[in-house]
Write a protein that holds these residues in place. Structure first.
Motif, PDB file in Angstrom:
ATOM      1  N   THR A 140       0.848  -1.189   0.000  1.00 20.68           N
ATOM      2  CA  THR A 140       0.000   0.000   0.000  1.00 20.68           C
ATOM      3  C   THR A 140       0.880   1.234   0.000  1.00 20.68           C
ATOM      4  OG1 THR A 140      -1.724  -1.139   1.259  1.00 20.68           O
ATOM      5  CG2 THR A 140      -1.798   1.264   1.231  1.00 20.68           C
ATOM      6  N   VAL A 141       0.633   2.111  -0.956  1.00 18.59           N
ATOM      7  CA  VAL A 141       1.437   3.333  -1.071  1.00 18.59           C
ATOM      8  C   VAL A 141       0.510   4.532  -1.149  1.00 18.59           C
ATOM      9  CG1 VAL A 141       3.393   2.203  -2.207  1.00 18.59           C
ATOM     10  CG2 VAL A 141       1.517   3.122  -3.586  1.00 18.59           C
ATOM     11  N   SER A 142       1.080   5.714  -1.017  1.00 13.20           N
ATOM     12  CA  SER A 142       0.282   6.939  -1.086  1.00 13.20           C
ATOM     13  C   SER A 142      -0.241   7.151  -2.500  1.00 13.20           C
ATOM     14  CB  SER A 142       1.133   8.140  -0.663  1.00 13.20           C
ATOM     15  OG  SER A 142       2.154   8.386  -1.613  1.00 13.20           O
ATOM     16  N   ASP A 143      -1.305   7.889  -2.608  1.00  8.59           N
ATOM     17  CA  ASP A 143      -1.888   8.170  -3.921  1.00  8.59           C
ATOM     18  C   ASP A 143      -0.908   8.978  -4.771  1.00  8.59           C
ATOM     19  OD1 ASP A 143      -4.209   8.047  -5.685  1.00  8.59           O
ATOM     20  OD2 ASP A 143      -4.324  10.212  -5.406  1.00  8.59           O
ATOM     21  N   ARG A 144      -0.162   9.898  -4.159  1.00  9.09           N
ATOM     22  CA  ARG A 144       0.832  10.689  -4.896  1.00  9.09           C
ATOM     23  C   ARG A 144       1.907   9.797  -5.498  1.00  9.09           C
ATOM     24  NH1 ARG A 144       3.491  14.938  -1.238  1.00  9.09           N
ATOM     25  NH2 ARG A 144       4.645  15.293  -3.171  1.00  9.09           N
ATOM     26  N   PHE A 145       2.350   8.823  -4.730  1.00  9.13           N
ATOM     27  CA  PHE A 145       3.394   7.913  -5.210  1.00  9.13           C
ATOM     28  C   PHE A 145       2.877   7.100  -6.395  1.00  9.13           C
ATOM     29  CE2 PHE A 145       5.878   4.042  -5.298  1.00  9.13           C
ATOM     30  CZ  PHE A 145       7.182   4.496  -5.099  1.00  9.13           C
ATOM     31  N   ARG A 146       1.670   6.590  -6.267  1.00 10.09           N
ATOM     32  CA  ARG A 146       1.093   5.783  -7.339  1.00 10.09           C
ATOM     33  C   ARG A 146       0.934   6.603  -8.617  1.00 10.09           C
ATOM     34  NH1 ARG A 146      -2.856   4.226  -4.738  1.00 10.09           N
ATOM     35  NH2 ARG A 146      -2.080   2.175  -4.086  1.00 10.09           N
ATOM     36  N   LEU A 200       2.630   9.190  -9.505  1.00 11.08           N
ATOM     37  CA  LEU A 200       3.954   9.499 -10.043  1.00 11.08           C
ATOM     38  C   LEU A 200       4.490   8.331 -10.866  1.00 11.08           C
ATOM     39  CD1 LEU A 200       6.430  11.314 -10.272  1.00 11.08           C
ATOM     40  CD2 LEU A 200       7.230  10.379  -8.081  1.00 11.08           C
ATOM     41  N   THR A 201       4.282   7.116 -10.400  1.00 13.09           N
ATOM     42  CA  THR A 201       4.770   5.962 -11.158  1.00 13.09           C
ATOM     43  C   THR A 201       4.022   5.807 -12.484  1.00 13.09           C
ATOM     44  OG1 THR A 201       3.265   4.452  -9.977  1.00 13.09           O
ATOM     45  CG2 THR A 201       5.492   4.726  -9.084  1.00 13.09           C
ATOM     46  N   ILE A 202       2.719   6.081 -12.480  1.00 10.87           N
ATOM     47  CA  ILE A 202       1.941   5.989 -13.719  1.00 10.87           C
ATOM     48  C   ILE A 202       2.385   7.069 -14.706  1.00 10.87           C
ATOM     49  CG2 ILE A 202      -0.357   6.136 -14.729  1.00 10.87           C
ATOM     50  CD1 ILE A 202       0.206   3.578 -13.145  1.00 10.87           C
ATOM     51  N   PHE A 203       2.623   8.275 -14.204  1.00  8.99           N
ATOM     52  CA  PHE A 203       3.096   9.350 -15.079  1.00  8.99           C
ATOM     53  C   PHE A 203       4.468   8.995 -15.653  1.00  8.99           C
ATOM     54  CE2 PHE A 203       5.432  13.422 -15.618  1.00  8.99           C
ATOM     55  CZ  PHE A 203       4.657  13.954 -16.637  1.00  8.99           C
ATOM     56  N   THR A 204       5.312   8.390 -14.848  1.00  8.57           N
ATOM     57  CA  THR A 204       6.634   7.980 -15.324  1.00  8.57           C
ATOM     58  C   THR A 204       6.511   6.932 -16.424  1.00  8.57           C
ATOM     59  OG1 THR A 204       7.571   8.421 -13.126  1.00  8.57           O
ATOM     60  CG2 THR A 204       8.873   7.043 -14.610  1.00  8.57           C
ATOM     61  N   LEU A 205       5.547   6.021 -16.287  1.00 10.85           N
ATOM     62  CA  LEU A 205       5.316   5.025 -17.337  1.00 10.85           C
ATOM     63  C   LEU A 205       4.887   5.704 -18.632  1.00 10.85           C
ATOM     64  CD1 LEU A 205       5.106   2.067 -18.195  1.00 10.85           C
ATOM     65  CD2 LEU A 205       2.741   2.068 -17.352  1.00 10.85           C
ATOM     66  N   ASN A 220       7.486  -3.673 -12.652  1.00 10.00           N
ATOM     67  CA  ASN A 220       7.572  -4.415 -11.396  1.00 10.00           C
ATOM     68  C   ASN A 220       7.159  -3.532 -10.216  1.00 10.00           C
ATOM     69  OD1 ASN A 220       8.517  -6.567  -9.513  1.00 10.00           O
ATOM     70  ND2 ASN A 220      10.089  -5.044  -9.026  1.00 10.00           N
ATOM     71  N   LEU A 221       7.640  -2.290 -10.214  1.00  6.21           N
ATOM     72  CA  LEU A 221       7.286  -1.367  -9.131  1.00  6.21           C
ATOM     73  C   LEU A 221       5.792  -1.051  -9.152  1.00  6.21           C
ATOM     74  CD1 LEU A 221       7.947   0.632  -6.863  1.00  6.21           C
ATOM     75  CD2 LEU A 221       8.538   2.322  -8.631  1.00  6.21           C
ATOM     76  N   THR A 231       2.729  -2.204  -6.323  1.00  2.00           N
ATOM     77  CA  THR A 231       1.965  -1.224  -5.544  1.00  2.00           C
ATOM     78  C   THR A 231       0.519  -1.049  -6.030  1.00  2.00           C
ATOM     79  OG1 THR A 231       2.817   0.561  -6.970  1.00  2.00           O
ATOM     80  CG2 THR A 231       4.051   0.068  -4.954  1.00  2.00           C
ATOM     81  N   ARG A 232       0.118  -1.817  -7.015  1.00  6.51           N
ATOM     82  CA  ARG A 232      -1.249  -1.668  -7.536  1.00  6.51           C
ATOM     83  C   ARG A 232      -2.084  -2.925  -7.375  1.00  6.51           C
ATOM     84  NH1 ARG A 232      -2.832   2.364 -10.815  1.00  6.51           N
ATOM     85  NH2 ARG A 232      -4.146   1.008 -12.069  1.00  6.51           N
ATOM     86  N   GLY A 233      -1.458  -4.035  -7.112  1.00  6.60           N
ATOM     87  CA  GLY A 233      -2.210  -5.251  -6.888  1.00  6.60           C
ATOM     88  C   GLY A 233      -2.396  -6.082  -8.144  1.00  6.60           C
TER      89      GLY A 233
END
Length: 343
Positions: A191-197, A199-204, A334-335, A339-341
């Motif tokens: 489980t991670v913060s919404d901001r972190f999640r 950010l990873t999607i934007f990076t993708l 992988n990251l 963090t998304r299930g």
């Protein structure tokens, strides 16, 4: 591998390991494809024989028939006139090996898939996804030939649009295989913060654009110009970025603009990966580990890219760079998956 395989379900375990193997095979295919392009071997086979083409010429007569077909192509007439049969074999085997690996990946996928179906081992709801992956693999083979055909007409260069589409589809297949495999073998999620999640999607999203830019750069051989760093022939922003008219054509057809944008994309990914690494410090140890891996492979990929550029794109470093791009995709997926299930 042991720490990656968490599931105790034997069917999920077997299918997950199989898909990881196929994903690794696609990774190898992308690397061989990069070497084939960099050795300028991709247009050596002017015929597409999906079945019989798996066997290379054996007799002298068969080799001369293949060579004579090649001598009718624009590449031979414009670039390789006078090439000997032995020199032709050198480029032929790269392209033949690339196509053979594609066929083998089809076998690696189809045979176990049919076996798992026959034994009723495929988890509920997974069959349509696996069938779709097989269809994508077949489309990739057709797209590869569509790309090659563009270099057999007038100019001995494939369309950079078709090359980018071919590369992009390969990476989509790799990503889908990896994601599906992880969904089968992984049982613990973070489980991670919404901001972190976000950010990873934007990076993708940025990484996807960077891959497309990389395809355009490769297709237009834009890496063979402006071989200086950090400046581009003494300028940070070259004054010919928008030399073509209309202006938007520079974004897809101006070699200097494409190389500049690819550089900027690398810098942006470095910043985004750094932010992910920094924000991960407040997350779980598993998330920190995945973020560390992502940051490390992006730094390494940038270093490889700079060395490759300064050395005027040698085959070894260019191939290494193309493979590194797949590793970056794998690390980011992988990251995100962690963090998304499952899904």
């Amino acid at each position: 591998m042991k720490s990656l395989i968490e599931t105790t379900d034997p069917n999920k375990r077997a299918i997950g390991i199989w898909l990881l193997f196929v994903a690794f095979s696609v990774f190898a295919m992308v690397v061989v494809g990069g070497a084939t392009r960099l050795t300028e071997s991709g247009l050596s086979m002017v015929n597409w024989n999906p079945v019989t083409g798996a066997i290379p010429p054996i007799t002298q007569e068969e080799w001369m028939e293949e060579f004579n077909d090649y001598r009718t192509s624009p590449e031979y007439k414009i670039k390789n006139a006078g090439m000997s049969l032995e020199e032709f074999k050198g480029i032929f085997y790269w392209e033949w090996g690339h196509r053979l690996l594609g066929r083998l990946i089809g076998v690696f996928f189809l045979v176990p898939f049919l076996y798992f179906l026959w034994r009723k081992k495929v988890p509920e709801g997974l069959t349509p996804r696996l069938f779709g992956l097989f269809i994508l693999g077949g489309l990739q083979g057709g797209l590869g030939w569509y790309m090659v055909k563009s270099g057999l007409v007038n100019e001995p260069n494939v369309s950079h649009f078709r090359l980018t589409a071919h590369l992009s589809l390969a990476l989509i297949i790799f990503s889908a295989l990896l994601w599906t495999a992880l969904s089968l073998v992984r049982e613990s999620y973070e489980t991670v913060s919404d901001r972190f999640r976000k950010l990873t999607i934007f990076t993708l999203f940025i990484l996807s654009l960077q891959i497309i830019l990389g395809g355009f750069v490769a297709g237009l051989k834009a890496g063979y110009i402006m071989n200086t760093w950090p400046l581009m022939e003494g300028q940070f922003v070259p004054d010919v970025l928008f030399a073509m008219d209309p202006w938007w054509s520079n974004l897809v057809s101006n070699a200097v603009t494409l190389q500049f944008n690819h550089r900027m994309g690398a810098y942006l990914l470095f910043v985004l990966a750094g932010l992910i690494w920094y924000m991960a410090r407040s997350e779980s140890r598993a998330v920190q580990s995945a973020a560390n891996m992502l940051f490390a492979v992006i730094i390494l990929q940038i270093i490889i890219g700079v060395i490759m550029l300064l050395m005027h794109i040698p085959v070894s470093w260019g191939t290494f760079h193309q493979g590194g791009g797949v590793v970056v995709i794998g690390a980011l997926l992988n990251l995100i998956h962690k963090t998304r299930g499952q899904g």
